[in-house]
Every structure is written in C-alpha cells, then in structure tokens.
Design an enzyme around this catalytic site. Structure first.
Site, PDB file in Angstrom:
ATOM      1  N   LYS A 111      63.661  16.419 -12.165  1.00 18.59           N
ATOM      2  CA  LYS A 111      63.219  16.524 -13.561  1.00 18.59           C
ATOM      3  C   LYS A 111      62.690  15.158 -13.988  1.00 18.59           C
ATOM      4  CE  LYS A 111      66.019  20.131 -15.667  1.00 18.59           C
ATOM      5  NZ  LYS A 111      66.975  20.426 -16.755  1.00 18.59           N
TER       6      LYS A 111
ATOM      7  N   HIS B 263      73.423  16.465 -27.665  1.00 21.95           N
ATOM      8  CA  HIS B 263      72.086  16.132 -28.165  1.00 21.95           C
ATOM      9  C   HIS B 263      72.050  16.167 -29.688  1.00 21.95           C
ATOM     10  CE1 HIS B 263      70.146  17.363 -24.096  1.00 21.95           C
ATOM     11  NE2 HIS B 263      70.478  16.092 -24.110  1.00 21.95           N
TER      12      HIS B 263
ATOM     13  N   ARG C  50      47.337  14.246  -9.183  1.00 25.17           N
ATOM     14  CA  ARG C  50      48.066  15.529  -9.158  1.00 25.17           C
ATOM     15  C   ARG C  50      49.339  15.486  -8.307  1.00 25.17           C
ATOM     16  NH1 ARG C  50      42.764  17.351  -8.474  1.00 25.17           N
ATOM     17  NH2 ARG C  50      41.851  17.976 -10.447  1.00 25.17           N
TER      18      ARG C  50
ATOM     19  N   ASN D 253      74.187  21.384 -18.137  1.00 25.89           N
ATOM     20  CA  ASN D 253      74.104  20.972 -19.538  1.00 25.89           C
ATOM     21  C   ASN D 253      75.404  21.190 -20.294  1.00 25.89           C
ATOM     22  OD1 ASN D 253      71.356  20.121 -19.589  1.00 25.89           O
ATOM     23  ND2 ASN D 253      70.773  22.275 -19.408  1.00 25.89           N
TER      24      ASN D 253
ATOM     25  N   ARG E 141      71.256  26.251 -12.948  1.00 23.04           N
ATOM     26  CA  ARG E 141      71.063  24.815 -13.239  1.00 23.04           C
ATOM     27  C   ARG E 141      71.412  24.476 -14.688  1.00 23.04           C
ATOM     28  NH1 ARG E 141      66.166  20.758 -11.131  1.00 23.04           N
ATOM     29  NH2 ARG E 141      67.063  18.915 -12.108  1.00 23.04           N
TER      30      ARG E 141
ATOM     31  N   HIS F 104      76.029  19.454 -23.533  1.00 18.16           N
ATOM     32  CA  HIS F 104      74.785  18.790 -23.941  1.00 18.16           C
ATOM     33  C   HIS F 104      74.210  19.312 -25.252  1.00 18.16           C
ATOM     34  CE1 HIS F 104      75.059  16.841 -20.133  1.00 18.16           C
ATOM     35  NE2 HIS F 104      73.873  16.282 -20.225  1.00 18.16           N
TER      36      HIS F 104
ATOM     37  N   GLU G  43      65.565  25.710 -13.035  1.00 15.34           N
ATOM     38  CA  GLU G  43      66.471  26.112 -14.117  1.00 15.34           C
ATOM     39  C   GLU G  43      66.188  27.495 -14.683  1.00 15.34           C
ATOM     40  OE1 GLU G  43      67.790  22.825 -16.558  1.00 15.34           O
ATOM     41  OE2 GLU G  43      68.238  24.186 -18.205  1.00 15.34           O
TER      42      GLU G  43
ATOM     43  N   LYS H 141      75.295  18.584  -7.434  1.00 15.34           N
ATOM     44  CA  LYS H 141      73.973  18.731  -8.048  1.00 15.34           C
ATOM     45  C   LYS H 141      72.961  19.212  -7.014  1.00 15.34           C
ATOM     46  CE  LYS H 141      70.553  17.157 -11.211  1.00 15.34           C
ATOM     47  NZ  LYS H 141      70.135  16.251 -12.269  1.00 15.34           N
TER      48      LYS H 141
ATOM     49  N   GLU I 222      79.384  11.714 -17.221  1.00 16.00           N
ATOM     50  CA  GLU I 222      78.622  12.669 -16.397  1.00 16.00           C
ATOM     51  C   GLU I 222      79.406  13.009 -15.128  1.00 16.00           C
ATOM     52  OE1 GLU I 222      75.834  14.124 -17.349  1.00 16.00           O
ATOM     53  OE2 GLU I 222      75.036  12.804 -18.914  1.00 16.00           O
TER      54      GLU I 222
ATOM     55  N   HIS J 180      74.069   8.209 -24.380  1.00 16.09           N
ATOM     56  CA  HIS J 180      73.993   9.614 -23.992  1.00 16.09           C
ATOM     57  C   HIS J 180      75.350  10.113 -23.446  1.00 16.09           C
ATOM     58  CE1 HIS J 180      72.252  13.304 -22.467  1.00 16.09           C
ATOM     59  NE2 HIS J 180      72.698  13.017 -21.260  1.00 16.09           N
TER      60      HIS J 180
HETATM   61  N1  NAD Z   1      65.909  13.601 -15.168  1.00 14.94           N
HETATM   62  C1  NAD Z   1      67.124  14.033 -15.429  1.00 14.94           C
HETATM   63  O1  NAD Z   1      67.581  15.026 -14.854  1.00 14.94           O
HETATM   64  C2  NAD Z   1      67.956  13.284 -16.402  1.00 14.94           C
HETATM   65  C3  NAD Z   1      69.333  13.556 -16.511  1.00 14.94           C
HETATM   66  C4  NAD Z   1      70.096  12.794 -17.390  1.00 14.94           C
HETATM   67  C5  NAD Z   1      69.503  11.771 -18.132  1.00 14.94           C
HETATM   68  N2  NAD Z   1      68.168  11.530 -18.009  1.00 14.94           N
HETATM   69  C6  NAD Z   1      67.503  10.453 -18.752  1.00 14.94           C
HETATM   70  O2  NAD Z   1      68.075   9.217 -18.314  1.00 14.94           O
HETATM   71  C7  NAD Z   1      67.899   8.258 -19.335  1.00 14.94           C
HETATM   72  C8  NAD Z   1      69.177   7.471 -19.485  1.00 14.94           C
HETATM   73  O3  NAD Z   1      69.430   6.808 -18.270  1.00 14.94           O
HETATM   74  P1  NAD Z   1      70.453   5.578 -18.181  1.00 14.94           P
HETATM   75  O4  NAD Z   1      71.710   5.948 -18.841  1.00 14.94           O
HETATM   76  O5  NAD Z   1      70.457   5.157 -16.771  1.00 14.94           O
HETATM   77  O6  NAD Z   1      69.784   4.492 -19.155  1.00 14.94           O
HETATM   78  P2  NAD Z   1      68.831   3.237 -18.873  1.00 14.94           P
HETATM   79  O7  NAD Z   1      67.873   3.515 -17.817  1.00 14.94           O
HETATM   80  O8  NAD Z   1      68.312   2.825 -20.203  1.00 14.94           O
HETATM   81  O9  NAD Z   1      69.865   2.131 -18.342  1.00 14.94           O
HETATM   82  C9  NAD Z   1      70.898   1.688 -19.204  1.00 14.94           C
HETATM   83  C10 NAD Z   1      70.886   0.158 -19.364  1.00 14.94           C
HETATM   84  O10 NAD Z   1      71.428  -0.443 -18.173  1.00 14.94           O
HETATM   85  C11 NAD Z   1      70.506  -1.414 -17.669  1.00 14.94           C
HETATM   86  N3  NAD Z   1      70.739  -1.459 -16.223  1.00 14.94           N
HETATM   87  C12 NAD Z   1      70.364  -0.528 -15.330  1.00 14.94           C
HETATM   88  N4  NAD Z   1      70.888  -0.817 -14.125  1.00 14.94           N
HETATM   89  C13 NAD Z   1      71.572  -1.970 -14.259  1.00 14.94           C
HETATM   90  C14 NAD Z   1      72.342  -2.756 -13.372  1.00 14.94           C
HETATM   91  N5  NAD Z   1      72.573  -2.374 -12.119  1.00 14.94           N
HETATM   92  N6  NAD Z   1      72.885  -3.895 -13.845  1.00 14.94           N
HETATM   93  C15 NAD Z   1      72.716  -4.255 -15.145  1.00 14.94           C
HETATM   94  N7  NAD Z   1      72.042  -3.528 -16.044  1.00 14.94           N
HETATM   95  C16 NAD Z   1      71.469  -2.390 -15.597  1.00 14.94           C
HETATM   96  C17 NAD Z   1      69.188  -0.920 -18.121  1.00 14.94           C
HETATM   97  O11 NAD Z   1      68.216  -1.929 -18.093  1.00 14.94           O
HETATM   98  C18 NAD Z   1      69.512  -0.432 -19.526  1.00 14.94           C
HETATM   99  O12 NAD Z   1      69.574  -1.507 -20.421  1.00 14.94           O
HETATM  100  C19 NAD Z   1      67.482   9.018 -20.580  1.00 14.94           C
HETATM  101  O13 NAD Z   1      66.117   8.783 -20.824  1.00 14.94           O
HETATM  102  C20 NAD Z   1      67.726  10.470 -20.227  1.00 14.94           C
HETATM  103  O14 NAD Z   1      66.824  11.340 -20.884  1.00 14.94           O
HETATM  104  C21 NAD Z   1      67.393  12.276 -17.154  1.00 14.94           C
END
Ligand code: NAD
Length: 367
Positions: free
Chosen positions: A143, A252, A121, A245, A241, A248, A237, A227, A185, A265
C-alpha cells in the site's frame, strides 16, 4: 543470532523476501539482487539520512546512484514531494529498469512506493524501514500513498516492493515515543489474529521496551509473517486484509479530532483498539476480561488507552462515519470475539458506540 530471518511474501511472480536482522544495511550482497538495472535513487529524510544513508550508498558501488533527502515529517508526504522524486529520477536519467530505495519510516516508504508506482507506470522499489511501525506494517504489503489537504492517503496505488530490508539495529536511534507507538501495531497483530503471540508479548513487554535486539527481531518477524499471510490471501483488501485495521476507525477519528500530530498514529490506534474491544464486550461478542488484558498490555507499553477528555462521543461518531470501510452509510467496524479473533462487523449499532465512547473518556470528561 545466526544470520538474518527471511519471511517470504508469496505473491506468485511478485513474491519478495522480508529480511530481518541487525546490520542488514551493510549486507549489500544479500539485498542487491532485488535491484533492477543500473539506476538507483535512494529517498530518505533529513533525520534518517545523516544516520544511515552512507551505509546504503556504500553497498551500491558500481551503479549509477543518486539520493534525495526530503524534510522530515508527515507534512511532506505530498504530491509536491512525489514531484521532487520524479525530478530526481529524470535527472538520473532513470529508465524503466531503475529502482527506488526507501530509507526511513512509513512516510518515506509510502511516498517512495507511490512515486515508484507512477514513474514510467511502475518501477522497482526496495523498502528499508527504520521505524518499528514501518518494519511491522507499512513497508510490507504494497500500500503506497500521499496525503492531500483534504485527507490522509487519498492518492495512492498498490505497488509491491521487491524486497524489504529490516535492519533491526536502526531501532537503537528511534525516539522512545516512536518505539512505543510502533509497539501498538505489534500488539495489534496479537489482538487481531494470534492469541499465542499476544501471550508472548505479555511475557516479553519489558524486553521489548528495553530494546532487546533478539526479542525485537522475533516480534517483528511474527508480525511480518502474519501480515505476509494476510496480504498473500487478500492483496487488495477485498476481505480479510481489513482486519489489519483493528482499532483504526476509532483511531483515525481520534487523530482527526485531536488535530494531526498531537497523538502519534500508534497512540491513537492503542486507544482505538481498547474502544473496539470494549464495544465488542458491549455487543456481547466477547468477554470483558479480554478487553482488560488488551488495555493492560498497551498501558505496560506506555501507551494511552483512554480518549482525551475534551473529545465528545458525538464528535467522534461523526468522524467515524467518514471511514473508508463503511458501506452505504452503515458503520462497518473491525471488532473481536476475544484475543486473536477479530472480525468484520457490518452495521454496528450507533447507540452502543456512543455508550462505549462515553465510558472510554479520560477522567473529567464532558459528553
Ligand atoms: N502503507 C501502509 O500499509 C501503512 C501502514 C501504516 C502506516 N502507514 C503510514 O506510515 C506513516 C507513519 O510512519 P512512521 O510512524 O514510521 O512515521 P515517520 O516516517 O514519520 O517516522 C517517525 C519519526 O521517526 C524518525 N525516524 C525514522 N527512523 C528513525 C531512526 N531509525 N532513528 C531515529 N529517528 C528515526 C522519522 O524521521 C520521523 O521523525 C503514516 O504516513 C501512515 O499513513 C502506512
């Protein structure tokens, strides 16, 4: 730089620091205070772990440490992967005072945070983001989620980390396209709530693209400050918050229409922000010059700003109707009154959206 920056996220008893600076993975004395108990599970993937895992493990001497290395990619942000985290925690004999350390991008952060929210939990977790997107966005604010075949982020929880450790030196290995997607972003923060930061980004776009360490750290800190403020005022949110988006709902819809993985993304969000700005002009909320500036800055960052030509406006509108932010079947969008002034607009006129989507298509489009 003299020591790392610390941006606090003020949430009462659940407040936590965001440390930002080069070499922080090696600075265990700084972040070990965020760990609880003796058991630590580090979750990473097979791209990031070979680059950075050993440095984190080295800082955890004296504790009972285990690692779980998942395959890379969004396709693995699943309940199956969460089950693997649970199995690793069970194997470690992790009790309620265990900690999960998430080392990687947003995929690893979202998944690990979700597993931490569920195990007994809720146990502690620490974010060590290694993509620009994760540093400025997904690692902050609590999140967490996994995807289902039916859609992204459908199963999740709000669960705040106990610290976010942003080692800016890890950006040196990030692929160029991922860096640019993260910059979308970064630009978003200026666009939605900070005109001075937007102007700063216009001045420093080249330095950011050249990965100037000092400038990147300043940009990350500015985004995290914004943020952190929004999360402190509206953790779950209920209102403000949602401004995060900006772009977005369009983005999306574009991700779904193109098929996941075609647009990153951040790339979809870049196109989406331009459409949101153009729609604001169409609705006479803001002038066209601000939308032009946004489009120009995103283009300078090497990001796409027009809709791929094969995607018709009607299809996009249908997908936008599925957005979580809509209320009672009415399209609720984040639009703006100009740079730095985003706002929630309920019940947006669909004919205006179609016009903007038509105009936003790349050359040679079909309706
Ligand atoms: N929780 C939230 O508030 C929130 C907000 C925005 C996005 N997200 C989520 O985040 C995810 C996308 O995250 P992302 O863009 O970081 O993608 P990701 O985690 O897939 O990373 C992108 C790529 O870069 C590689 N990588 C990461 N760090 C590296 C480094 N230092 N050197 C070399 N390669 C590296 C990863 O292995 C991957 O291939 C999605 O699932 C999205 O839904 C969440």
């Amino acid at each position: 730089m003299s020591g790392p920056l610390n941006v606090p996220v003020e949430l009462g008893a659940r407040s936590y620091p965001i440390w930002i600076g080069p070499g922080l993975l090696d600075d265990a004395p700084r972040w070990r205070a965020a760990l609880r108990g003796r058991h630590v599970l580090i979750v990473s993937n097979d791209v990031v772990a070979p680059l950075y895992l050993q440095r984190v493990v080295a800082g955890l001497e004296g504790l009972s440490v285990s690692t779980l290395i998942l395959p890379d990619g969004e396709a693995h942000k699943t309940l199956d992967s969460a089950a693997r985290v649970f199995a690793a925690l069970a194997e470690l004999k992790a009790s309620r005072d265990a900690t999960i350390v998430a080392l990687g991008g947003g995929v690893i952060g979202d998944l690990s945070g979700f597993a931490a929210a569920c195990w007994m939990r809720g146990i502690a977790f620490v974010q060590m983001p290694t993509t620009l997107l994760a540093m400025v966005d997904s690692s902050v604010g609590g999140k967490t989620a996994v995807d289902l075949p039916q859609g992204k982020n459908l199963v999740g929880a709000f669960h705040q980390p106990r610290a976010v450790v942003v080692d800016t030196a890890t950006l040196a290995t990030l692929p160029e396209r991922e860096l640019r997607a993260g910059l979308a972003e970064v630009v978003k923060y200026g666009a939605l709530g900070d005109a001075a930061f937007f102007a700063w980004l216009e001045r420093h776009a080249d330095a950011l693209l050249a990965r100037d360490a000092q400038i990147l750290a300043e940009a990350i800190a500015a985004c995290c400050r914004q943020k952190a403020g929004i999360v402190a005022r509206d953790e779950t949110e209920q209102g403000e918050r949602a401004l995060l988006n900006f772009g977005h709902t369009f983005g999306h819809a574009l991700e779904t229409a193109t098929g996941y993985g075609v647009l990153l993304h951040g790339e979809a969000i870049a196109i989406g922000m331009v459409q949101a700005a153009r729609l604001s002009t169409q609705l006479q909320l803001a002038g066209a010059a601000d939308a032009d500036r946004l489009q120009a800055l995103l283009a300078r960052c090497g990001l796409p700003t027009s809709i791929p030509r094969r995607i018709g406006p009607r299809r996009l509108l249908d997908l936008m109707r599925l957005d979580k932010k809509n209320v009672s079947g009415r399209l609720r969008l984040i639009l703006w009154r100009g740079i730095g002034r985003a706002e929630i607009v309920p019940d947006v006129d669909e004919a205006a959206i179609v016009r903007v989507l038509q105009e936003g298509l790349g050359a040679g489009a079909e309706g």
